[in-house]
Write a protein that holds these residues in place. Structure first.
Motif, PDB file in Angstrom:
ATOM      1  N   UNK A  28       9.794   4.371  14.763  1.00 18.38           N
ATOM      2  CA  UNK A  28       8.689   3.879  13.936  1.00 18.38           C
ATOM      3  C   UNK A  28       8.354   2.441  14.304  1.00 18.38           C
ATOM      4  N   UNK A  29       9.379   1.627  14.557  1.00 15.59           N
ATOM      5  CA  UNK A  29       9.141   0.212  14.857  1.00 15.59           C
ATOM      6  C   UNK A  29       8.309   0.010  16.109  1.00 15.59           C
ATOM      7  N   UNK A  30       8.328   0.973  17.007  1.00 19.04           N
ATOM      8  CA  UNK A  30       7.494   0.875  18.215  1.00 19.04           C
ATOM      9  C   UNK A  30       6.009   0.945  17.869  1.00 19.04           C
ATOM     10  N   UNK A  31       5.689   1.441  16.679  1.00 17.05           N
ATOM     11  CA  UNK A  31       4.298   1.551  16.236  1.00 17.05           C
ATOM     12  C   UNK A  31       3.827   0.318  15.466  1.00 17.05           C
ATOM     13  N   UNK A  32       4.734  -0.611  15.187  1.00 21.99           N
ATOM     14  CA  UNK A  32       4.379  -1.806  14.429  1.00 21.99           C
ATOM     15  C   UNK A  32       3.760  -2.846  15.372  1.00 21.99           C
ATOM     16  N   UNK A  33       2.794  -3.597  14.882  1.00 19.95           N
ATOM     17  CA  UNK A  33       2.243  -4.672  15.716  1.00 19.95           C
ATOM     18  C   UNK A  33       3.288  -5.762  15.966  1.00 19.95           C
ATOM     19  N   UNK A  34       3.195  -6.394  17.107  1.00 20.17           N
ATOM     20  CA  UNK A  34       4.097  -7.502  17.437  1.00 20.17           C
ATOM     21  C   UNK A  34       3.634  -8.743  16.692  1.00 20.17           C
ATOM     22  N   UNK A  35       4.501  -9.295  15.866  1.00 17.33           N
ATOM     23  CA  UNK A  35       4.181 -10.505  15.122  1.00 17.33           C
ATOM     24  C   UNK A  35       5.139 -11.604  15.547  1.00 17.33           C
ATOM     25  N   UNK A  36       4.610 -12.803  15.636  1.00 25.61           N
ATOM     26  CA  UNK A  36       5.418 -13.970  16.002  1.00 25.61           C
ATOM     27  C   UNK A  36       4.931 -15.164  15.188  1.00 25.61           C
ATOM     28  N   UNK A  37       5.718 -16.233  15.137  1.00 23.11           N
ATOM     29  CA  UNK A  37       5.306 -17.397  14.353  1.00 23.11           C
ATOM     30  C   UNK A  37       3.940 -17.923  14.801  1.00 23.11           C
ATOM     31  N   UNK A  38       3.103 -18.184  13.819  1.00 17.34           N
ATOM     32  CA  UNK A  38       1.757 -18.715  14.083  1.00 17.34           C
ATOM     33  C   UNK A  38       1.818 -20.238  14.076  1.00 17.34           C
ATOM     34  N   UNK A  59       8.199   8.919  10.436  1.00 16.64           N
ATOM     35  CA  UNK A  59       9.394   8.656  11.248  1.00 16.64           C
ATOM     36  C   UNK A  59      10.476   7.959  10.420  1.00 16.64           C
ATOM     37  N   UNK A  60      10.082   7.001   9.598  1.00 14.10           N
ATOM     38  CA  UNK A  60      11.053   6.300   8.755  1.00 14.10           C
ATOM     39  C   UNK A  60      11.685   7.266   7.760  1.00 14.10           C
ATOM     40  N   UNK A  61      10.872   8.095   7.144  1.00 14.69           N
ATOM     41  CA  UNK A  61      11.379   9.043   6.147  1.00 14.69           C
ATOM     42  C   UNK A  61      12.331  10.066   6.746  1.00 14.69           C
ATOM     43  N   UNK A  62      12.163  10.363   8.031  1.00 20.21           N
ATOM     44  CA  UNK A  62      13.031  11.361   8.675  1.00 20.21           C
ATOM     45  C   UNK A  62      14.169  10.722   9.467  1.00 20.21           C
ATOM     46  N   UNK A  63      14.421   9.432   9.216  1.00 18.71           N
ATOM     47  CA  UNK A  63      15.572   8.777   9.829  1.00 18.71           C
ATOM     48  C   UNK A  63      15.352   8.256  11.230  1.00 18.71           C
ATOM     49  N   UNK A  93       0.809  -1.224   0.000  1.00 18.38           N
ATOM     50  CA  UNK A  93       0.000   0.000   0.000  1.00 18.38           C
ATOM     51  C   UNK A  93       0.843   1.275   0.000  1.00 18.38           C
ATOM     52  N   UNK A  94       2.171   1.110  -0.035  1.00 20.39           N
ATOM     53  CA  UNK A  94       3.074   2.260   0.068  1.00 20.39           C
ATOM     54  C   UNK A  94       2.730   3.105   1.301  1.00 20.39           C
ATOM     55  N   UNK A  95       2.615   2.400   2.427  1.00 21.51           N
ATOM     56  CA  UNK A  95       2.327   3.045   3.702  1.00 21.51           C
ATOM     57  C   UNK A  95       1.044   3.879   3.618  1.00 21.51           C
ATOM     58  N   UNK A 102      -4.631   3.691   9.946  1.00 23.00           N
ATOM     59  CA  UNK A 102      -4.074   4.703   9.054  1.00 23.00           C
ATOM     60  C   UNK A 102      -3.303   5.800   9.783  1.00 23.00           C
ATOM     61  N   UNK A 103      -3.820   6.417  10.847  1.00 22.37           N
ATOM     62  CA  UNK A 103      -3.033   7.466  11.525  1.00 22.37           C
ATOM     63  C   UNK A 103      -1.692   6.948  12.059  1.00 22.37           C
ATOM     64  N   UNK A 104      -1.701   5.758  12.637  1.00 18.55           N
ATOM     65  CA  UNK A 104      -0.476   5.135  13.161  1.00 18.55           C
ATOM     66  C   UNK A 104       0.507   4.864  12.027  1.00 18.55           C
ATOM     67  N   UNK A 105       0.001   4.418  10.892  1.00 21.49           N
ATOM     68  CA  UNK A 105       0.845   4.114   9.736  1.00 21.49           C
ATOM     69  C   UNK A 105       1.464   5.382   9.170  1.00 21.49           C
ATOM     70  N   UNK A 106       0.696   6.424   9.078  1.00 19.90           N
ATOM     71  CA  UNK A 106       1.231   7.691   8.552  1.00 19.90           C
ATOM     72  C   UNK A 106       2.318   8.242   9.476  1.00 19.90           C
TER      73      UNK A 106
END
Length: 188
Positions: free
Chosen positions: A164-174, A155-159, A59-61, A146-150
């Motif tokens: 930014x990673x703190x905003x990502x959901x925690x994923x683990x092996x299913x 944050x990623x674009x500004x280095x 989705x290009x963020x 969407x607000x969290x993704x934006x």
């Protein structure tokens, strides 16, 4: 190192989160109803992805036209595993794929900057004959990310990738039942 083919997801004892990106009209209507309603199409396959990062790439963020809103769709694990049990790998015999209620394909997982990684994420296409079941029986909740993704994209674009990673959901092996593992990973 992650196995080459593995489902990684945000899940709990009863549910799993999958992601989808839509135009605002579909997202707004779904969020109001608590499940998908028109203008969502019940007449074509809908693809769900448990990998947050893969959908960010796709989705290009949340900036790609037609994919400006990203929803976290929490569904039952029972429904998820039912879909997987009815799936055909898109790399299988074309006749088998055409007959399948659900399609599965594996695509390279992505980094936050979109680089392809050396392991794969699953995408699951729910066919039109199962979309009502997906919508009315499997969906537990919808959340607009969407607000969290934006914010994360900015944050990623500004280095500030670590922030930014703190905003990502925690994923683990299913953990898949062995029969599903054999079905999904054979031929890969």
């Amino acid at each position: 190192m992650a196995p080459q083919y593995q489902i990684r997801a945000d899940y709990d004892a009863r549910t799993i989160v999958v992601y989808q990106a839509y135009v605002p009209a579909i997202a707004d209507a779904a969020l109001r109803a608590g499940h998908f309603v028109t203008p969502f199409s019940f007449h074509r396959m809908t693809w769900i992805k448990p990998s947050f990062m893969w959908l960010m790439h796709r989705s290009n963020w949340a900036r790609k036209p037609g994919q400006e809103r990203v929803l976290a769709v929490r569904i039952t694990r029972e429904g998820w595993e039912e879909a997987l049990s009815r799936a055909a790998l898109t790399t299988a015999d074309p006749a088998a794929v055409a007959q399948a209620a659900v399609h599965v394909q594996w695509d390279p997982e992505r980094s936050p900057r979109g680089a392809a990684l050396n392991h794969y994420s699953i995408q699951v296409g729910i066919g039109r004959h199962l979309i009502h079941t997906f919508t009315y029986d499997w969906i537990v909740s919808l959340t607009d990310l969407t607000p969290q993704i934006r914010k994360a994209a900015s944050l990623i674009q500004t280095g500030h990738a670590a922030k930014a990673q703190r905003l990502f959901p925690a994923e683990r092996p299913y953990p898949l039942p062995r029969a599903l593992e054999n079905r999904l990973f054979s031929g890969q």
